[in-house]
Structures are given as C-alpha cells and as structure tokens.
Design an enzyme around this catalytic site. Structure first.
Site, PDB file in Angstrom:
ATOM      1  N   ASN A  37      25.024  38.806  74.055  1.00  0.00           N
ATOM      2  CA  ASN A  37      24.486  37.666  74.804  1.00  0.00           C
ATOM      3  C   ASN A  37      25.538  36.594  75.101  1.00  0.00           C
ATOM      4  O   ASN A  37      26.152  36.046  74.189  1.00  0.00           O
ATOM      5  CB  ASN A  37      23.338  37.055  73.978  1.00  0.00           C
ATOM      6  CG  ASN A  37      22.391  36.229  74.811  1.00  0.00           C
ATOM      7  OD1 ASN A  37      22.433  36.274  76.038  1.00  0.00           O
ATOM      8  ND2 ASN A  37      21.524  35.479  74.140  1.00  0.00           N
ATOM      9  N   HIS A 122       7.583  34.975  67.169  1.00  0.00           N
ATOM     10  CA  HIS A 122       8.136  33.615  67.153  1.00  0.00           C
ATOM     11  C   HIS A 122       7.094  32.585  67.563  1.00  0.00           C
ATOM     12  O   HIS A 122       6.791  32.467  68.744  1.00  0.00           O
ATOM     13  CB  HIS A 122       9.268  33.497  68.170  1.00  0.00           C
ATOM     14  CG  HIS A 122      10.501  34.255  67.806  1.00  0.00           C
ATOM     15  ND1 HIS A 122      11.683  34.077  68.472  1.00  0.00           N
ATOM     16  CD2 HIS A 122      10.747  35.170  66.843  1.00  0.00           C
ATOM     17  CE1 HIS A 122      12.601  34.874  67.936  1.00  0.00           C
ATOM     18  NE2 HIS A 122      12.055  35.547  66.957  1.00  0.00           N
ATOM     19  N   ARG A 147       7.233  33.752  62.513  1.00  0.00           N
ATOM     20  CA  ARG A 147       8.339  32.823  62.320  1.00  0.00           C
ATOM     21  C   ARG A 147       7.926  31.466  62.878  1.00  0.00           C
ATOM     22  O   ARG A 147       7.400  31.387  63.993  1.00  0.00           O
ATOM     23  CB  ARG A 147       9.584  33.321  63.051  1.00  0.00           C
ATOM     24  CG  ARG A 147      10.817  32.514  62.709  1.00  0.00           C
ATOM     25  CD  ARG A 147      12.018  32.916  63.538  1.00  0.00           C
ATOM     26  NE  ARG A 147      12.020  32.245  64.824  1.00  0.00           N
ATOM     27  CZ  ARG A 147      13.091  32.180  65.633  1.00  0.00           C
ATOM     28  NH1 ARG A 147      14.215  32.780  65.288  1.00  0.00           N
ATOM     29  NH2 ARG A 147      13.028  31.547  66.790  1.00  0.00           N
ATOM     30  N   TYR A 159      16.701  24.467  68.405  1.00  0.00           N
ATOM     31  CA  TYR A 159      16.684  25.919  68.494  1.00  0.00           C
ATOM     32  C   TYR A 159      15.265  26.443  68.212  1.00  0.00           C
ATOM     33  O   TYR A 159      14.626  26.019  67.249  1.00  0.00           O
ATOM     34  CB  TYR A 159      17.648  26.561  67.469  1.00  0.00           C
ATOM     35  CG  TYR A 159      17.338  28.011  67.324  1.00  0.00           C
ATOM     36  CD1 TYR A 159      17.758  28.926  68.291  1.00  0.00           C
ATOM     37  CD2 TYR A 159      16.515  28.473  66.302  1.00  0.00           C
ATOM     38  CE1 TYR A 159      17.392  30.254  68.230  1.00  0.00           C
ATOM     39  CE2 TYR A 159      16.149  29.805  66.225  1.00  0.00           C
ATOM     40  CZ  TYR A 159      16.591  30.684  67.189  1.00  0.00           C
ATOM     41  OH  TYR A 159      16.210  31.999  67.138  1.00  0.00           O
ATOM     42  N   ASP A 219      14.044  30.131  60.633  1.00  0.00           N
ATOM     43  CA  ASP A 219      15.461  30.351  60.957  1.00  0.00           C
ATOM     44  C   ASP A 219      16.198  29.011  60.947  1.00  0.00           C
ATOM     45  O   ASP A 219      15.911  28.128  61.763  1.00  0.00           O
ATOM     46  CB  ASP A 219      15.545  31.001  62.350  1.00  0.00           C
ATOM     47  CG  ASP A 219      16.944  31.527  62.674  1.00  0.00           C
ATOM     48  OD1 ASP A 219      17.902  31.131  61.976  1.00  0.00           O
ATOM     49  OD2 ASP A 219      17.067  32.320  63.621  1.00  0.00           O
ATOM     50  N   HIS A 221      19.370  28.773  61.567  1.00  0.00           N
ATOM     51  CA  HIS A 221      20.364  28.937  62.632  1.00  0.00           C
ATOM     52  C   HIS A 221      21.719  28.313  62.291  1.00  0.00           C
ATOM     53  O   HIS A 221      22.297  27.554  63.097  1.00  0.00           O
ATOM     54  CB  HIS A 221      19.819  28.410  63.969  1.00  0.00           C
ATOM     55  CG  HIS A 221      20.036  29.370  65.092  1.00  0.00           C
ATOM     56  ND1 HIS A 221      20.970  29.172  66.072  1.00  0.00           N
ATOM     57  CD2 HIS A 221      19.462  30.556  65.374  1.00  0.00           C
ATOM     58  CE1 HIS A 221      20.944  30.188  66.920  1.00  0.00           C
ATOM     59  NE2 HIS A 221      20.045  31.047  66.521  1.00  0.00           N
ATOM     60  N   GLU A 245      16.169  32.128  57.035  1.00  0.00           N
ATOM     61  CA  GLU A 245      17.252  32.867  57.688  1.00  0.00           C
ATOM     62  C   GLU A 245      18.445  31.967  58.010  1.00  0.00           C
ATOM     63  O   GLU A 245      18.261  30.802  58.363  1.00  0.00           O
ATOM     64  CB  GLU A 245      16.682  33.463  58.996  1.00  0.00           C
ATOM     65  CG  GLU A 245      17.718  34.143  59.851  1.00  0.00           C
ATOM     66  CD  GLU A 245      17.165  34.569  61.198  1.00  0.00           C
ATOM     67  OE1 GLU A 245      15.931  34.512  61.411  1.00  0.00           O
ATOM     68  OE2 GLU A 245      17.977  34.946  62.057  1.00  0.00           O
ATOM     69  N   GLU A 271      22.748  38.192  61.466  1.00  0.00           N
ATOM     70  CA  GLU A 271      22.613  38.617  62.869  1.00  0.00           C
ATOM     71  C   GLU A 271      23.951  38.533  63.612  1.00  0.00           C
ATOM     72  O   GLU A 271      24.132  39.213  64.613  1.00  0.00           O
ATOM     73  CB  GLU A 271      21.529  37.811  63.597  1.00  0.00           C
ATOM     74  CG  GLU A 271      21.893  36.362  63.838  1.00  0.00           C
ATOM     75  CD  GLU A 271      20.778  35.567  64.507  1.00  0.00           C
ATOM     76  OE1 GLU A 271      19.607  35.811  64.204  1.00  0.00           O
ATOM     77  OE2 GLU A 271      21.096  34.692  65.327  1.00  0.00           O
ATOM     78  N   ARG A 292      20.139  41.054  58.313  1.00  0.00           N
ATOM     79  CA  ARG A 292      19.641  40.715  59.655  1.00  0.00           C
ATOM     80  C   ARG A 292      20.350  41.458  60.790  1.00  0.00           C
ATOM     81  O   ARG A 292      20.088  41.211  61.966  1.00  0.00           O
ATOM     82  CB  ARG A 292      19.808  39.197  59.870  1.00  0.00           C
ATOM     83  CG  ARG A 292      18.776  38.371  59.157  1.00  0.00           C
ATOM     84  CD  ARG A 292      17.419  38.494  59.818  1.00  0.00           C
ATOM     85  NE  ARG A 292      17.354  37.773  61.078  1.00  0.00           N
ATOM     86  CZ  ARG A 292      16.684  38.186  62.152  1.00  0.00           C
ATOM     87  NH1 ARG A 292      16.045  39.332  62.156  1.00  0.00           N
ATOM     88  NH2 ARG A 292      16.658  37.449  63.241  1.00  0.00           N
ATOM     89  N   GLU A 348      12.022  41.993  63.583  1.00  0.00           N
ATOM     90  CA  GLU A 348      11.781  40.900  64.540  1.00  0.00           C
ATOM     91  C   GLU A 348      11.369  41.506  65.873  1.00  0.00           C
ATOM     92  O   GLU A 348      11.944  42.494  66.330  1.00  0.00           O
ATOM     93  CB  GLU A 348      13.068  40.088  64.713  1.00  0.00           C
ATOM     94  CG  GLU A 348      12.909  38.885  65.627  1.00  0.00           C
ATOM     95  CD  GLU A 348      14.209  38.082  65.741  1.00  0.00           C
ATOM     96  OE1 GLU A 348      15.286  38.645  65.461  1.00  0.00           O
ATOM     97  OE2 GLU A 348      14.133  36.901  66.121  1.00  0.00           O
ATOM     98  N   TRP A 411      25.513  25.859  66.485  1.00  0.00           N
ATOM     99  CA  TRP A 411      24.244  25.906  67.237  1.00  0.00           C
ATOM    100  C   TRP A 411      23.298  26.913  66.601  1.00  0.00           C
ATOM    101  O   TRP A 411      23.711  27.967  66.197  1.00  0.00           O
ATOM    102  CB  TRP A 411      24.487  26.312  68.699  1.00  0.00           C
ATOM    103  CG  TRP A 411      23.170  26.430  69.407  1.00  0.00           C
ATOM    104  CD1 TRP A 411      22.364  25.408  69.832  1.00  0.00           C
ATOM    105  CD2 TRP A 411      22.470  27.648  69.720  1.00  0.00           C
ATOM    106  NE1 TRP A 411      21.202  25.906  70.387  1.00  0.00           N
ATOM    107  CE2 TRP A 411      21.251  27.263  70.321  1.00  0.00           C
ATOM    108  CE3 TRP A 411      22.762  29.002  69.535  1.00  0.00           C
ATOM    109  CZ2 TRP A 411      20.302  28.204  70.750  1.00  0.00           C
ATOM    110  CZ3 TRP A 411      21.832  29.926  69.955  1.00  0.00           C
ATOM    111  CH2 TRP A 411      20.620  29.541  70.560  1.00  0.00           C
TER     112      TRP A 411
HETATM  113  C1  GCO Z   1      16.939  35.202  66.040  1.00  0.00           C
HETATM  114  C2  GCO Z   1      18.195  34.684  66.612  1.00  0.00           C
HETATM  115  C3  GCO Z   1      18.281  34.615  68.099  1.00  0.00           C
HETATM  116  C4  GCO Z   1      19.680  34.184  68.531  1.00  0.00           C
HETATM  117  C5  GCO Z   1      20.056  34.915  69.761  1.00  0.00           C
HETATM  118  C6  GCO Z   1      21.432  34.574  70.248  1.00  0.00           C
HETATM  119  O1  GCO Z   1      16.784  35.056  64.850  1.00  0.00           O
HETATM  120  O2  GCO Z   1      16.170  35.773  66.784  1.00  0.00           O
HETATM  121  O3  GCO Z   1      18.654  33.561  65.931  1.00  0.00           O
HETATM  122  O4  GCO Z   1      17.280  33.846  68.684  1.00  0.00           O
HETATM  123  O5  GCO Z   1      19.760  32.829  68.718  1.00  0.00           O
HETATM  124  O6  GCO Z   1      19.967  36.282  69.501  1.00  0.00           O
HETATM  125  O7  GCO Z   1      21.779  35.417  71.295  1.00  0.00           O
HETATM  126 MG    MG Z   2      18.300  34.091  63.854  1.00  0.00          MG
END
Ligand code: GCO
Ligand code: MG
Length: 411
Positions: A37, A122, A147, A159, A219, A221, A245, A271, A292, A348, A411
């Site tokens: 991404n 989500h 979530r 976020y 999350d 983040h 997370e 992730e 993740r 997810e 971020w």
């Molecule tokens: C999640 C992730 C995503 C990321 C995204 C970035 O837990 O699903 O944090 O929302 O932000 O994959 O490309």
């Molecule tokens: Mg995430």
C-alpha cells in the site's frame, strides 16, 4: 508444469492492487498478491525487472527451491519490497500446484483443522452513539468479534475512524480507508496523552452496552512509547480485550519486554514485519500473543507458515493482517493457511468493495461469523483482465502524523 508467461497486473478498482499472474504450458493460471500500500510500483519494478525473467521456463512445482533461490539468490535479503515480491511468486506457485492436484489449497497444507475462521470487523465512531451503531451494524453483518477505534477529543483525524461518514437509515455506509488518492499524503494530528485518557472510557462504555462476551480488539497503530503502552494495557485490563495491537513502533522488539512486565492484556504485533527474524526475540521470550503478519508481505505461504510453526511452540497464534489493502488473492491465501494450521487465532476481515469484487471473482464464504476459502481447486480466485484494465493505477498515499508542535510522529 513449466511457467510460460509471467505478468504483473496493476488495477485500481477502488484502491490499487498489484497481482502476479503465472501461466503454465498446460494453460493453468496462478495468482499472487504483490500489493504494498502506497509503494505499489516498487514491487511492480522488482518483479518485472528482476524476477519475471527468472521465472520463464521454470518448473512451477518447485516451490521451496524457488523461494530459497529468490531469497538467498538476491543476496540482499528481507524488507517489505523483496518479501512482497517473493510472496507473490510463492502464492502463485501454491495456487498452481493445488489446481494441478485438483484440490483447494488448504488440502495441500494438511487439510482443515476447523470449520472456518473466526474473523473480526472494524467498528468505529466519532462519538459513543456512532460507535455503538457501527458495532451493531457489524453484529448484524455476522461479525462475532469487533475491533473498536474511536475519535479522541481534541484530535482532528484519528487512525481507524472515517472523517466523512454518511449515515442512511441509521446505517453507516462508508468503510474506513486510510490511503487517499492524490499527489501528497494527507496530514493528520496526534496527542498520545489525550488518547490514553479517552480509550479506557470508551471500552468501559462498550462493555456496559454489549456485555462481557463479545471479543473486542484495539489497534494502537505504533503510536506509544513502551511505558505509555504498558499503562494503556493496564488500564484496559478490566475490559478483557482479545488483543491490543501494535502498541509500540514494531521495529524495536525489546520494547515489548517492558510492556509485558506491566500488563496481562494480550498483545498482537507484526503487520509491518516481513520475516521470521523480526519475530525471533518476541516469540522466544513469549512477549506477544498473536502474529499479525499477512501472507502478502511476509514471503508467502512458505515463509509465514514457518513463522507460525515456530510461534506454535510458544502458544503464540495467528492474527493475519486483512485490511482492504490485502487483495482478494492475498485474503484467499490467508484463509487457506488459517484453515490448515493448528495455532490459528483470528482473521482480520474488511470486505472488499463491489468494484474490487467485479475484478476478482472469489470462492470464499462468510457464514455464522466464520470465513471459509471454499472448495475450488487452488486459491479459488480468478482475475478478470479486461475488467482490471478499466481501472488504471492512481497515485495514493497513506496519511502521516504531526504533533501539535509540528514534529512528525508514527502514523
Ligand atoms: C490494520 C492495519 C491497517 C493499516 C494498513 C496500512 O490493522 O488493519 O493497521 O489498517 O493501517 O494496512 O496499509
Ligand atoms: Mg493494524
């Protein structure tokens, strides 16, 4: 089974996707997800310039050997671009092998270990009422794990929470999609202290409204320091989270030692990881509970399975990344792997848009809160090349954060 053609297909039905498409001498077509991404073309170039020429004429059955050849043979190892490119090849080869065997891929991975995959959706809201509506909406759509992300008073854009939600008949019609099309990333703001004060009150309200049973996830983040993350984990303990997370920036594995000392809230991370080496200390020291990583960004089924087998020795489970930037091909790979392994935790699941589904035909099912990859030979996904051609690539970026004084923050 010889590879005759290898094409890299870029399409942007509602967001950008990169797919590797391998065609064999017997006319079988295998697909692999190569979507990174916001940095899509780096993987396109890696595949097109450096990998595709090596694939033509190769025996498609040699999955392990091809993986080692691409990983060790490049000399330059790991990293999201390399590992996403290798993943695309690996998954396309598994797709071909399973089609050649006439079996759904999960059968080649050892067969089903369960009826289906528990998946989380989500939910989010700018205030409690909006959040509760979103949770109810997800429960109505069959989700059995949720979530929870919310706006934070005083912070403009957070976020996980859409800025421009449209609500009709009480139903929120917009899914959260962080990457925005345009020539420059969107700027968001952040205040960790305001967040730490607010989040426990939200989980308190959600538990009061929805009771103790519903598995809830959150999350962070990558935004907290280790001691802030420890404090959040502790303050969320009364609300019995399924997981917290990415509580700290994931590259510092040692940070998790400090977090772990202070809280029993289960932790999920990875992730943005792409190899078993990113997890080595975390798993061996039992500092996390869920892995993740996605199949797409972690060297494919071959490598993620290796990570998860290592994790299984420590009772660490899978929690594969599955936002919409994992393409339907990457999601199918996740579902086959998740169905087969013993230490599956949760998947997810952010449903793709109708436009995306018009490009990628898929065999998976979603029933009683469980995902299943379906019974078609291979991955069970086909790519309509003509349809894909209608949606050319559009530059898109993930947002970035600045604190009140202008400092760039995670971020
Ligand atoms: C999640 C992730 C995503 C990321 C995204 C970035 O837990 O699903 O944090 O929302 O932000 O994959 O490309
Ligand atoms: Mg995430």
């Amino acid at each position: 089974m010889i590879i005759e053609r290898a094409e890299v297909i870029v399409t942007s039905p509602s967001r950008n996707f990169v797919t590797l498409r391998l065609t064999t001498d017997e006319g079988l077509i295998g697909l692999g997800d190569a979507t990174l991404n916001g940095r899509e073309h780096s993987v396109v170039a890696y595949l097109q310039e450096h990998v595709v020429p090596l694939l033509i004429g190769m025996d498609a059955h040699r999955i392990e050997d091809t993986w080692q050849f691409l990983y060790r043979g490049a000399y330059w190892r790991r990293g999201p671009v390399t590992m996403t490119a290798i993943s695309a090849v690996d998954v396309a080869l598994w797709d071909l092998k399973a089609q050649a065997a006439g079996m759904p891929l999960y059968q080649l991975l050892g067969g089903a270990s369960r009826k289906g995959l528990l998946a989380y959706g989500h939910a989010s809201g700018n205030d409690t009422e909006e959040l509760f509506d979103s949770i109810r909406h997800h429960l109505e759509r069959g989700f059995r794990a949720i979530r929870v992300q919310t706006a934070v008073p005083g912070v403009r854009a957070v976020y996980g929470v859409p800025h421009d939600v449209t609500v009709s008949n009480g139903v929120r019609s917009q899914e959260y999609e962080p990457a925005s099309r345009g020539a420059y990333p969107a700027e968001e703001d952040w205040d960790t202290r305001a967040y730490l004060r607010h989040v426990p009150t939200v989980f308190g309200a959600v538990r009061t409204e929805f009771g103790p049973e519903l598995p809830l996830l959150h999350d962070g983040h990558h935004r907290m320091t280790p001691i802030q993350a420890a404090s959040l984990g502790k303050s969320l303990e009364p609300y019995d989270l399924f997981w917290l997370e990415d509580c700290t920036p994931a590259e510092n594995q040692e940070a998790l030692r400090l977090v772990r000392q202070h809280t029993t809230t289960p932790l999920a991370i990875g992730e943005v990881f792409n190899s078993v080496w990113d997890y080595q200390g975390l798993i061996r020291e039992q500092l996390i509970d869920y892995v993740r990583s996605s199949v797409t960004h972690t060297g494919g089924i071959t490598h993620l399975r290796r990570i998860l087998d290592f994790a299984a020795q420590y009772q660490v489970k899978s929690g594969m990344h599955g936002p919409t930037d994992i393409s339907p091909v990457g999601m199918a790979a996740a579902m086959h792997l998740g169905l087969a392994i013993h230490n599956f935790g949760i998947q997810e699941f952010m449903p793709h848009s109708a436009k995306t589904n018009s490009v990628f035909a898929q065999s998976f099912t979603w029933k009683d809160g469980l995902l299943h990859p379906g019974e078609q030979p291979g991955l069970g996904v086909t790519l309509d090349v003509d349809e894909a051609g209608k949606y050319p690539y559009e530059q898109a970026y993930l947002p970035f954060n600045r604190l009140a004084d202008g400092t760039v923050h995670d971020w």
